[in-house]
Design an enzyme around this catalytic site. Sequence first.
Site, short mmCIF file in Angstrom:
data_model
loop_
_atom_site.label_atom_id
_atom_site.label_comp_id
_atom_site.label_asym_id
_atom_site.label_seq_id
_atom_site.Cartn_x
_atom_site.Cartn_y
_atom_site.Cartn_z
CG ASP A 12 -2.00 -0.96 1.26
OD1 ASP A 12 -2.21 -1.61 0.23
OD2 ASP A 12 -2.64 -1.10 2.32
CG HIS A 13 2.09 2.55 3.43
ND1 HIS A 13 1.10 3.52 3.45
CD2 HIS A 13 1.73 1.64 4.37
CE1 HIS A 13 0.21 3.21 4.39
NE2 HIS A 13 0.57 2.08 4.96
CG HIS A 46 -6.92 -1.53 2.89
ND1 HIS A 46 -6.87 -1.02 4.16
CD2 HIS A 46 -8.23 -1.53 2.55
CE1 HIS A 46 -8.10 -0.73 4.58
NE2 HIS A 46 -8.94 -1.01 3.60
NE ARG A 48 -8.11 3.80 4.23
CZ ARG A 48 -8.12 3.44 5.52
NH1 ARG A 48 -7.25 2.58 5.99
NH2 ARG A 48 -9.00 3.96 6.35
CG HIS A 53 -3.00 3.22 0.45
ND1 HIS A 53 -3.84 2.19 0.19
CD2 HIS A 53 -2.96 3.37 1.81
CE1 HIS A 53 -4.31 1.72 1.33
NE2 HIS A 53 -3.81 2.42 2.34
CB THR A 103 -3.17 2.68 9.77
OG1 THR A 103 -3.04 1.32 9.33
CG2 THR A 103 -2.97 2.73 11.28
CB THR A 104 -6.78 -1.10 9.64
OG1 THR A 104 -6.67 -0.91 8.23
CG2 THR A 104 -8.06 -1.85 9.93
CD GLU A 154 -4.00 -10.03 8.67
OE1 GLU A 154 -4.32 -10.49 7.56
OE2 GLU A 154 -3.28 -9.04 8.81
N GLY A 194 1.74 -3.39 12.18
CA GLY A 194 2.77 -2.78 13.01
C GLY A 194 4.02 -3.63 13.21
N GLY A 215 3.58 -4.48 6.08
CA GLY A 215 3.72 -3.48 5.04
C GLY A 215 4.54 -2.27 5.40
CG HIS A 216 4.13 2.01 7.81
ND1 HIS A 216 4.77 2.42 8.95
CD2 HIS A 216 4.00 3.11 7.04
CE1 HIS A 216 5.00 3.71 8.88
NE2 HIS A 216 4.54 4.16 7.73
N1 PXP Z 1 -3.05 -6.70 8.03
C1 PXP Z 1 -4.13 -5.88 7.87
C2 PXP Z 1 -5.48 -6.50 7.89
C3 PXP Z 1 -3.97 -4.50 7.65
O1 PXP Z 1 -5.04 -3.71 7.50
C4 PXP Z 1 -2.65 -3.98 7.57
C5 PXP Z 1 -2.46 -2.53 7.28
O2 PXP Z 1 -3.02 -2.20 6.07
C6 PXP Z 1 -1.58 -4.85 7.72
C7 PXP Z 1 -1.80 -6.20 7.98
C8 PXP Z 1 -0.16 -4.39 7.62
O3 PXP Z 1 0.14 -3.50 8.64
P1 PXP Z 1 1.50 -2.67 8.58
O4 PXP Z 1 1.44 -1.83 7.35
O5 PXP Z 1 1.48 -1.90 9.85
O6 PXP Z 1 2.62 -3.69 8.52
#
Ligand code: PXP
Length: 242
Positions: A12-13, A46, A48, A53, A103-104, A154, A194, A215-216
Amino acid sequence: MNAPLRLGVNIDHVATVRNARGSGYPDPVRAALMAADAGADGITAHLREDRRHITDADIERLSAELSIPLNLEMAATAEMLGIALRHRPHAACIVPERREERTTEGGLDAAGQFAVLAPMVAELSAAGIRVSLFIEPDAAQIDAALKLGAPVVELHTGRYCDLTGEAQTAELRRIADAAALAAKNGIEVHAGHGLTFDNVVPIAAIPQLRELNIGHFLIGEAIFDGLGPVVRRMRALMDEAR
Ligand code: PXP
């Protein structure tokens, strides 16, 4: 030796950086292909509701170009259901979504939203899409996921990642207990949100987990070390934890 743990890389990022300028780069699909080459088992994106993004065109290209599974994160809306049914990704992870959030934040209220989720889980499943519910590590939510017939949950690791010391250890236990409860009831368990090099190992050591979505941190760290090396290092940490 525990069962292998898949790594889903959330791209996403890469799209966030692209969209900051409205330019055509950096390309999230290029990042996805690079992550796959470096050992990612799947790609997560994702879409959105506000398209901040990932865009519809990104989902189209990911669907066409990826040779590893795509996990589409989506809100429980009619629009997203239509998009998922059109693209038929390998998996769809239903997440809560509020426009104003960064974020979520927090998991889906699978229990409270039963009436909205039940037909959605059924339709996605009937289309051959593996449905996952992004929930807090909580027995009531797992019970709801079970009643909804979701094959996967998840577990939200955001709180674990934000805490330190004893509070973090307690949250880790909550995640491990939730993973054990879900697995005992035949639900496949994933986790994410996270996660970083510094906090991933205790989560990756939970034997019932089958997949982490990250992701992030990976995308941020790629600025310094490159996406391939960063994905490979995360994979190695996860493998060592098993
Ligand atoms: N899992 C889900 C369901 C999420 O919504 C996200 C963030 O979009 C992630 C995993 C990944 O989180 P992060 O980007 O903090 O690693």
